[in-house]
Design an enzyme around this catalytic site. Structure first.
Site, short mmCIF file in Angstrom:
data_model
loop_
_atom_site.label_atom_id
_atom_site.label_comp_id
_atom_site.label_asym_id
_atom_site.label_seq_id
_atom_site.Cartn_x
_atom_site.Cartn_y
_atom_site.Cartn_z
N TYR A 29 0.84 -1.21 0.00
CA TYR A 29 0.00 0.00 0.00
C TYR A 29 0.87 1.26 0.00
O TYR A 29 0.65 2.18 -0.79
CB TYR A 29 -0.91 -0.04 1.24
N LYS A 66 1.09 3.95 -2.99
CA LYS A 66 0.66 5.35 -2.77
C LYS A 66 1.81 6.32 -3.00
O LYS A 66 1.59 7.43 -3.51
CB LYS A 66 0.06 5.51 -1.37
P1 NAD Z 1 -13.79 1.28 0.08
O1 NAD Z 1 -13.39 -0.14 0.30
O2 NAD Z 1 -14.95 1.84 0.82
O3 NAD Z 1 -14.06 1.53 -1.48
C1 NAD Z 1 -13.20 1.02 -2.45
C2 NAD Z 1 -13.89 1.10 -3.78
O4 NAD Z 1 -13.01 0.52 -4.77
C3 NAD Z 1 -15.19 0.29 -3.84
O5 NAD Z 1 -16.12 0.96 -4.69
C4 NAD Z 1 -14.75 -1.02 -4.47
O6 NAD Z 1 -15.81 -1.73 -5.13
C5 NAD Z 1 -13.72 -0.51 -5.45
N1 NAD Z 1 -12.77 -1.53 -5.89
C6 NAD Z 1 -11.96 -2.32 -5.14
N2 NAD Z 1 -11.27 -3.15 -5.94
C7 NAD Z 1 -11.66 -2.86 -7.21
C8 NAD Z 1 -11.30 -3.37 -8.48
N3 NAD Z 1 -10.41 -4.36 -8.64
N4 NAD Z 1 -11.90 -2.85 -9.58
C9 NAD Z 1 -12.83 -1.86 -9.45
N5 NAD Z 1 -13.19 -1.33 -8.28
C10 NAD Z 1 -12.61 -1.84 -7.18
O7 NAD Z 1 -12.46 2.13 0.32
P2 NAD Z 1 -12.23 3.69 0.64
O8 NAD Z 1 -11.80 3.77 2.06
O9 NAD Z 1 -13.35 4.51 0.16
O10 NAD Z 1 -10.92 3.94 -0.24
C11 NAD Z 1 -10.95 4.61 -1.48
C12 NAD Z 1 -9.55 5.11 -1.81
O11 NAD Z 1 -9.12 6.01 -0.80
C13 NAD Z 1 -8.50 3.99 -1.87
O12 NAD Z 1 -7.59 4.25 -2.91
C14 NAD Z 1 -7.81 4.12 -0.52
O13 NAD Z 1 -6.49 3.64 -0.55
C15 NAD Z 1 -7.86 5.62 -0.32
N6 NAD Z 1 -7.70 6.03 1.07
C16 NAD Z 1 -8.60 5.65 2.02
C17 NAD Z 1 -8.40 6.07 3.33
C18 NAD Z 1 -9.36 5.70 4.42
O14 NAD Z 1 -9.05 5.97 5.59
N7 NAD Z 1 -10.52 5.14 4.14
C19 NAD Z 1 -7.31 6.86 3.66
C20 NAD Z 1 -6.41 7.23 2.65
C21 NAD Z 1 -6.63 6.81 1.37
#
Ligand code: NAD
Length: 274
Positions: free
Chosen positions: A169, A173
């Protein structure tokens, strides 16, 4: 005295009217929050991600009726270049343009380096990083044609600093921020910007899974996991919200953000100020 004419109503209330956005991973969490914010600002939206067909159909219909914009959906698996190419082609076919690309799809896997499963490394790199390379290379020609584009890469505080057990990860990133800078440099003269948003912890299903996992692993209550484990590095001791990330994305997509490019913007309650 120079009195400026008022802006047409649509430019103040719906600054993205006429735009077309594609948000990867927008059936849940941050991606869904961003898709909603772009639609609220007037943009048509292409949704992407996994989920139950009936839930996705409901999300698609709700965004369309709530904000009065056209909404399409692609189930493209973001780990695979061919479905990604088909999704971009579908968006261009449906709307004839693509103005705003949000690379958001992402997964997490937590394990010590020596035990990190090779297939998990490959999956995290493919979904969290390579997918953004593919969408970007395929969207740029359409953006160049219109002399307008906004690419927003959802990186992470883990694109700026590391934590143990998140090798894939953190590597993906950090790579996302590098890709952001290269894209910004190559596209700058075509009025195309590319920026990374670097959230700290945001409460979404991805984080809920980590809370459950850590509570089990350490045998401590979830409230303690949230405060002492997840938010230990986040000085304001609160999760960022998907609405905050949606609002920042809508701003970066707007004309007002034309000179912001190649930046990695932390939304982390002060985490990376340490
Ligand atoms: P989440 O699990 O709620 O959503 C992830 C989304 O990606 C979902 O719609 C899922 O269906 C989709 N997805 C996963 N694998 C896939 C694939 N192979 N093909 C198509 N779609 C796919 O996660 P989130 O927390 O909303 O995270 C979204 C982004 O934000 C990610 O890149 C994550 O790394 C980043 N992020 C999240 C946080 C956090 O604290 N939640 C912090 C920093 C960064």
């Amino acid at each position: 005295m120079n009195i400026q004419a008022p802006l047409p109503l649509d430019q103040t209330t719906r600054p993205l009217a006429g735009r077309v956005s594609l948000v990867s991973g927008s059936t849940s969490g941050i991606g869904l929050g961003i898709a909603r914010a772009l639609a609220a600002a007037g943009s048509a939206v292409v949704l992407n991600g996994f989920g139950k067909p009936e839930d996705i159909a409901e999300t698609q219909a709700r965004i369309g009726s709530e904000f009065g914009v056209r909404v399409r959906y692609s189930g493209a698996d973001m780990s695979k270049p061919t479905p990604i190419a088909e999704m971009i082609a579908m968006a261009l076919d449906a709307f004839g343009r693509l103005d705003i690309l949000v690379n958001n799809a992402g997964i997490q896997h937590v394990a010590p380096l020596e035990q990190f499963p090779v297939e998990k490394w490959d999956a995290v790199l493919a979904i969290n990083l390579s997918s953004a390379f593919h969408t970007t290379r395929l969207a740029l020609p359409a953006m160049r044609k219109n002399n307008f584009g906004r690419i927003i890469n959802i990186a992470s505080a883990h694109g700026l600093v590391a934590s143990p057990f998140k090798a894939a990860y953190v590597a993906a990133k950090h790579g996302m921020i590098g890709l952001t800078k290269v894209t910004a440099l190559e596209a700058a003269e075509a009025n195309i910007t590319c920026n990374a948003i670097c959230p700290g912890y945001v409460y979404t299903p991805l984080v809920e899974a980590q809370i459950e996992g850590q509570a089990k692993a350490h045998g401590i209550p979830r409230e303690q996991v949230i405060r002492d484990v997840l938010l230990s590095q986040q000085p304001n001791k609160r999760f960022a919200t998907v609405e905050e990330l949606g609002a920042l994305s809508a701003f970066l997509a707007s004309d007002a953000a034309a000179s912001i490019t190649g930046a990695a913007l932390p939304v982390d309650g002060g985490w990376t100020a340490h």
